[in-house]
Design an enzyme around this catalytic site. Structure first.
Site, PDB file in Angstrom:
ATOM      1  N   ALA A 127     -31.176 -60.762 -60.343  1.00 33.39           N
ATOM      2  CA  ALA A 127     -32.391 -60.017 -60.651  1.00 33.39           C
ATOM      3  C   ALA A 127     -33.163 -60.818 -61.683  1.00 33.39           C
ATOM      4  O   ALA A 127     -32.582 -61.611 -62.426  1.00 33.39           O
ATOM      5  CB  ALA A 127     -32.029 -58.645 -61.203  1.00 33.39           C
ATOM      6  N   GLY A 142     -27.763 -60.127 -58.761  1.00 29.60           N
ATOM      7  CA  GLY A 142     -28.526 -59.572 -57.651  1.00 29.60           C
ATOM      8  C   GLY A 142     -28.602 -60.509 -56.452  1.00 29.60           C
ATOM      9  O   GLY A 142     -28.817 -60.057 -55.322  1.00 29.60           O
ATOM     10  N   GLU A 180     -25.499 -59.857 -54.614  1.00 33.53           N
ATOM     11  CA  GLU A 180     -25.635 -58.513 -54.030  1.00 33.53           C
ATOM     12  C   GLU A 180     -26.552 -58.528 -52.805  1.00 33.53           C
ATOM     13  O   GLU A 180     -26.291 -57.833 -51.816  1.00 33.53           O
ATOM     14  CB  GLU A 180     -26.155 -57.548 -55.107  1.00 33.53           C
ATOM     15  N   GLU A 196     -23.319 -60.018 -64.750  1.00 31.40           N
ATOM     16  CA  GLU A 196     -24.109 -59.011 -65.478  1.00 31.40           C
ATOM     17  C   GLU A 196     -23.522 -58.624 -66.827  1.00 31.40           C
ATOM     18  O   GLU A 196     -24.261 -58.405 -67.791  1.00 31.40           O
ATOM     19  CB  GLU A 196     -24.298 -57.754 -64.623  1.00 31.40           C
TER      20      GLU A 196
HETATM   21  N1  CAA Z   1     -34.006 -64.264 -63.992  1.00 33.83           N
HETATM   22  C1  CAA Z   1     -35.111 -64.887 -64.456  1.00 33.83           C
HETATM   23  N2  CAA Z   1     -35.197 -66.233 -64.585  1.00 33.83           N
HETATM   24  C2  CAA Z   1     -34.115 -66.964 -64.240  1.00 33.83           C
HETATM   25  C3  CAA Z   1     -32.931 -66.371 -63.747  1.00 33.83           C
HETATM   26  C4  CAA Z   1     -32.916 -64.952 -63.623  1.00 33.83           C
HETATM   27  N3  CAA Z   1     -31.860 -64.292 -63.118  1.00 33.83           N
HETATM   28  N4  CAA Z   1     -32.039 -67.350 -63.506  1.00 33.83           N
HETATM   29  C5  CAA Z   1     -32.633 -68.493 -63.809  1.00 33.83           C
HETATM   30  N5  CAA Z   1     -33.898 -68.286 -64.251  1.00 33.83           N
HETATM   31  C6  CAA Z   1     -34.876 -69.272 -64.714  1.00 33.83           C
HETATM   32  C7  CAA Z   1     -34.532 -69.800 -66.083  1.00 33.83           C
HETATM   33  O1  CAA Z   1     -34.999 -68.911 -67.095  1.00 33.83           O
HETATM   34  C8  CAA Z   1     -35.252 -71.124 -66.084  1.00 33.83           C
HETATM   35  O2  CAA Z   1     -36.619 -70.879 -66.320  1.00 33.83           O
HETATM   36  P1  CAA Z   1     -37.452 -71.840 -67.336  1.00 33.83           P
HETATM   37  O3  CAA Z   1     -37.390 -73.207 -66.672  1.00 33.83           O
HETATM   38  O4  CAA Z   1     -38.806 -71.244 -67.327  1.00 33.83           O
HETATM   39  O5  CAA Z   1     -36.721 -71.808 -68.634  1.00 33.83           O
HETATM   40  C9  CAA Z   1     -35.107 -71.595 -64.648  1.00 33.83           C
HETATM   41  O6  CAA Z   1     -34.814 -70.426 -63.881  1.00 33.83           O
HETATM   42  C10 CAA Z   1     -33.973 -72.581 -64.422  1.00 33.83           C
HETATM   43  O7  CAA Z   1     -32.787 -72.011 -64.960  1.00 33.83           O
HETATM   44  P2  CAA Z   1     -31.876 -72.741 -66.056  1.00 33.83           P
HETATM   45  O8  CAA Z   1     -32.693 -73.661 -66.905  1.00 33.83           O
HETATM   46  O9  CAA Z   1     -31.084 -71.703 -66.752  1.00 33.83           O
HETATM   47  O10 CAA Z   1     -30.952 -73.617 -65.102  1.00 33.83           O
HETATM   48  P3  CAA Z   1     -29.461 -74.102 -65.393  1.00 33.83           P
HETATM   49  O11 CAA Z   1     -29.148 -75.081 -64.322  1.00 33.83           O
HETATM   50  O12 CAA Z   1     -29.285 -74.501 -66.801  1.00 33.83           O
HETATM   51  O13 CAA Z   1     -28.561 -72.795 -65.155  1.00 33.83           O
HETATM   52  C11 CAA Z   1     -27.882 -70.779 -64.044  1.00 33.83           C
HETATM   53  C12 CAA Z   1     -28.518 -72.175 -63.901  1.00 33.83           C
HETATM   54  C13 CAA Z   1     -26.418 -70.905 -64.440  1.00 33.83           C
HETATM   55  C14 CAA Z   1     -27.992 -70.104 -62.675  1.00 33.83           C
HETATM   56  C15 CAA Z   1     -28.648 -69.990 -65.136  1.00 33.83           C
HETATM   57  O14 CAA Z   1     -30.031 -70.042 -64.829  1.00 33.83           O
HETATM   58  C16 CAA Z   1     -28.265 -68.547 -65.236  1.00 33.83           C
HETATM   59  O15 CAA Z   1     -27.231 -68.235 -65.804  1.00 33.83           O
HETATM   60  N6  CAA Z   1     -29.134 -67.635 -64.717  1.00 33.83           N
HETATM   61  C17 CAA Z   1     -28.944 -66.211 -64.846  1.00 33.83           C
HETATM   62  C18 CAA Z   1     -27.809 -65.723 -63.965  1.00 33.83           C
HETATM   63  C19 CAA Z   1     -27.613 -64.253 -64.181  1.00 33.83           C
HETATM   64  O16 CAA Z   1     -27.258 -63.796 -65.250  1.00 33.83           O
HETATM   65  N7  CAA Z   1     -27.839 -63.444 -63.119  1.00 33.83           N
HETATM   66  C20 CAA Z   1     -27.711 -62.019 -63.204  1.00 33.83           C
HETATM   67  C21 CAA Z   1     -29.021 -61.405 -63.561  1.00 33.83           C
HETATM   68  S1  CAA Z   1     -28.920 -59.653 -63.906  1.00 33.83           S
HETATM   69  C22 CAA Z   1     -28.750 -58.930 -62.375  1.00 33.83           C
HETATM   70  O17 CAA Z   1     -28.751 -59.581 -61.353  1.00 33.83           O
HETATM   71  C23 CAA Z   1     -28.612 -57.434 -62.402  1.00 33.83           C
HETATM   72  C24 CAA Z   1     -28.308 -56.832 -61.071  1.00 33.83           C
HETATM   73  O18 CAA Z   1     -27.197 -56.792 -60.593  1.00 33.83           O
HETATM   74  C25 CAA Z   1     -29.368 -56.195 -60.331  1.00 33.83           C
END
Ligand code: CAA
Length: 266
Positions: free
Chosen positions: A71, A116, A119, A139
């Site tokens: 998400a 998400g 999911e 999460e």
């Molecule tokens: N939401 C919004 N933006 C996101 C994102 C997310 N879930 N995942 C990545 N991005 C964005 C980052 O903020 C970054 O943006 P900027 O360049 O503007 O800073 C860009 O995508 C690239 O990401 P990273 O620089 O972090 O890339 P990385 O290679 O260092 O790491 C990653 C990759 C491990 C996937 C890392 O991006 C990450 O941990 N992302 C979040 C994963 C996460 O926590 N997902 C769960 C979200 S909550 C959810 O999903 C709730 C639900 O069940 C409904």
């Protein structure tokens, strides 16, 4: 430089009976903002209106790094609890649109399928993945829990013990472990092979009666998680409905007459 005037984060590509829903927000690793979620649901509604012209759908992420990294965390950051519930409901609506879609939907994962994103993949009928993929429900690392069906469908896919471990730790598993766990149905060396594999599966499905495949999907989706007696009744009802189709009569007659069936899709 080309300026994009239509920043739609989701597009549909068509190739014969195969439709591909592309999530195209690579700068945010295809994170599911409310706009993206609404566009994905809209794409499935649009494709469903085509009836048996679409025999299978591939869902894929743009950019080569992620299927979907979850998400959209930014959109979640300022929500009230009630708005958080609405955000989760929107994710569930997308899952419902995919599960109601009458033909198989294959999530083609090449890169991150997290939160998400996992999911969304779990709402599809099958997950195919490249070796470069990673799966997880991170999460709890954000103080959240899965909100788009992870607590429901991940245990069904991999069993309750591993689902609990993944959800409590937030750890990621690679494609090989995901395949061993039964989460990934098939694994491929690269994106090209992945998409070719998914198209080949849809072509194989398309040789069968569309009505029967749709009935089988209906029963599989409705019966998931229900007690045996309920599931069995759902199966009986689907079996009964098959007798109402021309395709069933054609398929059985063709077998008995030792010829290939010509299914009409009704
Ligand atoms: N939401 C919004 N933006 C996101 C994102 C997310 N879930 N995942 C990545 N991005 C964005 C980052 O903020 C970054 O943006 P900027 O360049 O503007 O800073 C860009 O995508 C690239 O990401 P990273 O620089 O972090 O890339 P990385 O290679 O260092 O790491 C990653 C990759 C491990 C996937 C890392 O991006 C990450 O941990 N992302 C979040 C994963 C996460 O926590 N997902 C769960 C979200 S909550 C959810 O999903 C709730 C639900 O069940 C409904």
């Amino acid at each position: 430089p080309v300026t994009r005037t239509d920043p739609s984060p989701v597009r549909i590509e068509r190739d014969g009976v195969v439709a591909t829903v592309v999530i195209d927000r690579p700068k945010a690793l295809n994170a599911l903002s409310p706009d993206v979620l609404r566009a994905v649901a809209g794409a499935f509604d649009q494709l469903a209106a085509e009836g048996d012209a679409v025999r299978g759908v591939i869902v894929v992420g743009e950019g080569g790094r992620a299927f979907v990294a979850g998400a959209d965390i930014r959109s979640l950051s300022e929500l009230t609890p009630e708005e958080g519930a609405e955000a989760a409901r929107l994710g569930h609506r997308v899952a419902a649109a995919i599960e109601a879609f009458p033909a198989p939907v294959i999530a083609c994962v090449d890169g991150f399928a997290l939160g998400g994103g996992l999911e969304l993949a779990l709402a599809c009928d099958l997950i195919y993945a490249t070796d470069a993929s990673a799966f997880g429900q991170p999460e709890v690392r954000l103080g959240l829990i899965p909100g788009f069906g992870g607590t429901v469908r991940l245990p069904r896919a991999v069993g309750l013990p591993l689902a609990k471990e993944l959800i409590y730790t937030g750890r990621r598993i690679d494609a090989a472990e995901a395949e061993r766990a039964g989460l990934v149905a098939r694994r491929f060396a690269d994106r090209e092979a992945l998409l070719a594999g998914a198209r080949a599966t849809i072509a194989e499905v398309a040789e069968n009666a569309w009505t029967a495949v749709a009935l089988a999907k209906r029963v599989l989706v409705q019966a998931a998680g229900t007690p045996t007696a309920t599931a069995s009744e759902l199966e009986v009802a689907g079996f009964e409905d098959a007798f109402r189709t021309e395709d069933m009569h054609e398929g059985v007659a063709a077998f008995l007459e030792k010829r290939d069936p010509r299914f009409a899709g009704r």
